[in-house]
Scaffold this motif. Sequence first.
Motif, short mmCIF file in Angstrom:
data_model
loop_
_atom_site.label_atom_id
_atom_site.label_comp_id
_atom_site.label_asym_id
_atom_site.label_seq_id
_atom_site.Cartn_x
_atom_site.Cartn_y
_atom_site.Cartn_z
N LEU A 1 14.60 -59.81 -16.41
CA LEU A 1 13.34 -59.54 -17.09
C LEU A 1 12.29 -59.06 -16.11
O LEU A 1 11.53 -58.12 -16.40
CB LEU A 1 12.86 -60.81 -17.81
N VAL A 2 12.23 -59.68 -14.94
CA VAL A 2 11.29 -59.25 -13.91
C VAL A 2 11.57 -57.80 -13.52
O VAL A 2 10.66 -56.96 -13.44
CB VAL A 2 11.38 -60.16 -12.67
N ALA A 3 12.85 -57.49 -13.27
CA ALA A 3 13.23 -56.14 -12.86
C ALA A 3 12.93 -55.13 -13.95
O ALA A 3 12.43 -54.03 -13.68
CB ALA A 3 14.72 -56.12 -12.50
N ALA A 4 13.23 -55.47 -15.21
CA ALA A 4 13.02 -54.53 -16.31
C ALA A 4 11.53 -54.25 -16.51
O ALA A 4 11.13 -53.09 -16.70
CB ALA A 4 13.63 -55.09 -17.59
N ARG A 5 10.72 -55.30 -16.49
CA ARG A 5 9.28 -55.09 -16.67
C ARG A 5 8.70 -54.29 -15.52
O ARG A 5 7.84 -53.41 -15.71
CB ARG A 5 8.57 -56.43 -16.79
N ALA A 6 9.15 -54.58 -14.30
CA ALA A 6 8.67 -53.83 -13.14
C ALA A 6 9.09 -52.37 -13.23
O ALA A 6 8.33 -51.46 -12.87
CB ALA A 6 9.20 -54.46 -11.85
N ALA A 7 10.32 -52.11 -13.71
CA ALA A 7 10.79 -50.73 -13.86
C ALA A 7 9.94 -49.97 -14.86
O ALA A 7 9.61 -48.80 -14.64
CB ALA A 7 12.26 -50.73 -14.31
N ALA A 8 9.57 -50.63 -15.96
CA ALA A 8 8.73 -49.97 -16.96
C ALA A 8 7.36 -49.62 -16.38
O ALA A 8 6.81 -48.54 -16.67
CB ALA A 8 8.57 -50.86 -18.18
N ARG A 9 6.80 -50.50 -15.57
CA ARG A 9 5.51 -50.21 -14.94
C ARG A 9 5.64 -49.15 -13.86
O ARG A 9 4.77 -48.28 -13.71
CB ARG A 9 4.92 -51.50 -14.34
N THR A 10 6.74 -49.22 -13.10
CA THR A 10 6.94 -48.25 -12.03
C THR A 10 7.08 -46.84 -12.59
O THR A 10 6.58 -45.87 -12.02
CB THR A 10 8.21 -48.61 -11.22
N CYS A 11 7.78 -46.72 -13.71
CA CYS A 11 7.99 -45.42 -14.35
C CYS A 11 7.18 -45.31 -15.63
O CYS A 11 7.72 -44.98 -16.69
CB CYS A 11 9.47 -45.19 -14.61
#
Length: 323
Positions: free
Chosen positions: A154-164
């Motif tokens: 969940l941390v990685a997915a949310r960070a990916a959405a913010r990063t991209c």
Amino acid sequence: MNTANRSFALVMATAAAPYGMVLLGGCGLGAYVVGRVAEDGFDTLRRGVLLPAVAMLALLLIGAAAGASSVTRQVAATRRLIDHVDRNRAIPPLGTPLGVEVVDHDEPFAFTFGFGEPRVAVSRGLIERLSADELEAVVVHERYHVHARDPLKLVAARAAARTCFFLPAVSHLVARYLAGRELAADRRSLRDLGRSAVAGALFKVVAGPDWDELDTAAAMARPDMLAVRVDQLERGTEPSLPTLPGTAVAISALVLAVLGGIVTALTLQSGLSGAAGADHSLSVADLGGAIAGGLACTAGWVLLIIVAWRRLDRMGLTTTSSS
């Protein structure tokens, strides 16, 4: 590969694509840009293909900063949630499943939290209101999140959405992952405890207390997922989830194509410049050819996305049904 795993894999692959493009040509392109600035000054960054290249790098840097900020906030929220659970821990009543931490709270709720060694927490109110089978169904559901490492994902997915943030398809894939993991955990409970226990637990468990860090740090189902979870309970199989919006996919594909075109054009321009010699200025035709070549090369990205979309459609990932 269930819906959650496929969606998570697509989230990470799509989010990595624009940064991978830059990394592949990073060293040579960086040296070329530095050389141009050293030779012609910073004004050169406003000419030719260097201007969109600078804009692309600024976009990616903003995205990287947003992603890092997201990770920082989620890690801090997880620490607060761990402290909150530890401060409100209650003595487990007789019959509480092993390895479960009990929170002294009247509302019936349960969640999984933590990174390295995820933990399962249930409230005292949940234990008091659920039957033994219903409680076991909840614990099996939460332990599925533990084994799947969903809090870390969940941390990685949310960070990916913010990063991209400039690729809207990523946010929709994250939403599919969130729904898919809850459905997968419910199916595990259905397999082990049966429909009656899962149904009883599903309608008695609430969203949880009003803790700010809970939504940010815990693997916990949102109330708006209840309809699709009930649908699965009635069907006995995973229901179809909403498709990825065509507009979001098209915008994301276009952005990736443009970014790839910029990187390729800059690579070709640096090669042409080196071949022509330091004293040779590229003509408009040379620059146009470099940009055209870059856009032609990135047609492969668009083709890959189309092929992947059709493949996902055959796998049922893009099949729609309203939830």
